[in-house]
Motif scaffolding. Structure first.
Motif, mmCIF file in Angstrom:
data_model
loop_
_atom_site.group_PDB
_atom_site.id
_atom_site.type_symbol
_atom_site.label_atom_id
_atom_site.label_comp_id
_atom_site.label_asym_id
_atom_site.label_seq_id
_atom_site.Cartn_x
_atom_site.Cartn_y
_atom_site.Cartn_z
ATOM 1 N N ALA A 163 0.804 -1.014 -0.064
ATOM 2 C CA ALA A 163 0.087 -0.048 -0.052
ATOM 3 C C ALA A 163 0.793 1.287 -0.131
ATOM 4 N N ASP A 164 0.470 2.269 -0.804
ATOM 5 C CA ASP A 164 1.281 3.509 -0.833
ATOM 6 C C ASP A 164 0.225 4.713 -0.132
ATOM 7 N N ARG A 224 -5.975 3.773 5.628
ATOM 8 C CA ARG A 224 -6.289 2.461 6.104
ATOM 9 C C ARG A 224 -5.393 1.706 5.198
ATOM 10 N N GLY A 225 -4.723 0.270 5.564
ATOM 11 C CA GLY A 225 -3.815 -0.281 4.807
ATOM 12 C C GLY A 225 -3.505 -1.762 5.522
ATOM 13 N N PRO A 226 -3.068 -2.550 4.768
ATOM 14 C CA PRO A 226 -2.623 -3.850 5.312
ATOM 15 C C PRO A 226 -1.625 -3.864 6.176
ATOM 16 N N PRO A 233 -0.308 -8.817 10.918
ATOM 17 C CA PRO A 233 -1.351 -9.204 9.816
ATOM 18 C C PRO A 233 -2.686 -8.445 9.967
ATOM 19 N N GLY A 234 -3.649 -8.240 8.860
ATOM 20 C CA GLY A 234 -4.699 -7.492 9.088
ATOM 21 C C GLY A 234 -4.883 -6.233 8.576
ATOM 22 N N ASP A 235 -6.068 -5.612 8.451
ATOM 23 C CA ASP A 235 -6.287 -4.213 8.062
ATOM 24 C C ASP A 235 -6.052 -3.369 9.191
ATOM 25 N N HIS A 236 -5.640 -2.344 8.935
ATOM 26 C CA HIS A 236 -5.105 -1.239 10.254
ATOM 27 C C HIS A 236 -5.500 0.079 9.726
ATOM 28 N N SER A 237 -5.664 1.003 10.983
ATOM 29 C CA SER A 237 -5.719 2.488 10.659
ATOM 30 C C SER A 237 -4.460 3.018 10.866
ATOM 31 N N TYR A 238 -3.946 3.631 9.922
ATOM 32 C CA TYR A 238 -2.512 4.076 10.192
ATOM 33 C C TYR A 238 -2.750 5.639 10.073
ATOM 34 N N ASP A 239 -2.243 6.355 11.164
ATOM 35 C CA ASP A 239 -2.255 7.848 11.499
ATOM 36 C C ASP A 239 -1.025 8.321 11.828
#
Length: 253
Positions: A136-137, A166-168, A226-232
């Motif tokens: 993911a970019d 959001r990204g992996p 692993p999994g979907d995450h919220s990046y801040d």
């Protein structure tokens, strides 16, 4: 003995004249650049990038439009997110071109070369970076800003400011720096970049004033499960009048 300084001066002038007369042969012509550009239009694939060497040869941007152009100065540690093939365009006849050192730096990061062709005073060399897979970019390649005198793909952030996406899971790579000459002015406290994943603070990246040889383009890598995450990614500073930019992406390793 008195004539020795005079003859030394004459010899030095002759060498300087010879250097000037051969300079057009050492530097690429517009035709050389055009041939490289034509070759790249045929041979390059989506996701490839061009690295010019020496980095000051920005003239390449006037001719090469089919492939993104980079002018990184440290090829061993430079980031090329999502790039599998790097095309090294080298001025092999230019004085002190440093091409051997550039190739050694690419080999040190695990890259391998397959082919090298010449167009006049230019060499076009294909390198496989064997880079981690881009998952993911988070900031994309919509903008480019100059940090450490290098044009870098990064997103402008007004201080204080934040980037959310959001990204992996994987390895989150964050790069940040103050844009332009403002980076070299002395301010009291650094810009503070905080990295949160799913609301949890997992890393901090200080960006102080740039004092060479220390880099102005600062970096931090954080691993997410692993999994979907919220990046801040949040940037703040007591002095907010600094143009600032951030790049962030996730790879599998």
């Amino acid at each position: 003995m008195r004539a020795l300084p005079f003859f030394s001066f004459v010899a030095l002038c002759a060498l300087a004249l010879l250097f000037d007369l051969t300079l057009p042969w050492r530097l690429p012509t517009d035709s050389d650049w055009a041939e490289v550009a034509a070759s790249l239009r045929v041979r390059a694939r989506p996701g490839d990038e061009v690295q010019v060497w020496p980095p000051w040869a920005e003239r390449v941007r006037l001719f090469v439009e089919s492939v993104p152009v980079r002018a990184e100065e440290d090829l061993r540690s430079a980031d090329y997110p999502g790039v599998e093939r790097l095309w090294l365009v080298g001025l092999f006849r230019s004085p002190r071109n440093g091409l051997d050192e550039a190739r050694e730096a690419l080999r040190a990061r695990g890259a391998t070369t397959t082919e090298r062709v010449r167009f006049g005073a230019l060499e076009l060399e294909e390198w496989d970076l064997h880079a981690p897979k881009l998952l993911a970019d988070l900031t994309g390649r919509r903008e480019e800003h100059e940090v450490d005198y290098v044009s870098r793909p990064c997103v402008s952030v007004r201080l204080p400011g934040r980037i959310g996406a959001r990204g992996p899971g994987g390895v989150l790579h964050v790069r940040a720096g103050v844009v332009g000459e403002r980076a070299y002015q002395m301010w009291r406290r650094p810009v503070r970049v905080e990295i949160r994943i799913d609301g949890v603070l997992l890393g901090e990246l200080p960006v102080p004033p740039t004092v060479p040889p220390e880099p102005g383009w600062r970096r931090i890598d954080v691993t997410a499960p692993p999994g979907d995450h919220s990046y801040d990614i949040a940037a703040s500073a007591p002095e907010t009048d600094r143009p600032f930019c951030v790049a962030a992406w996730v790879t599998d390793r």
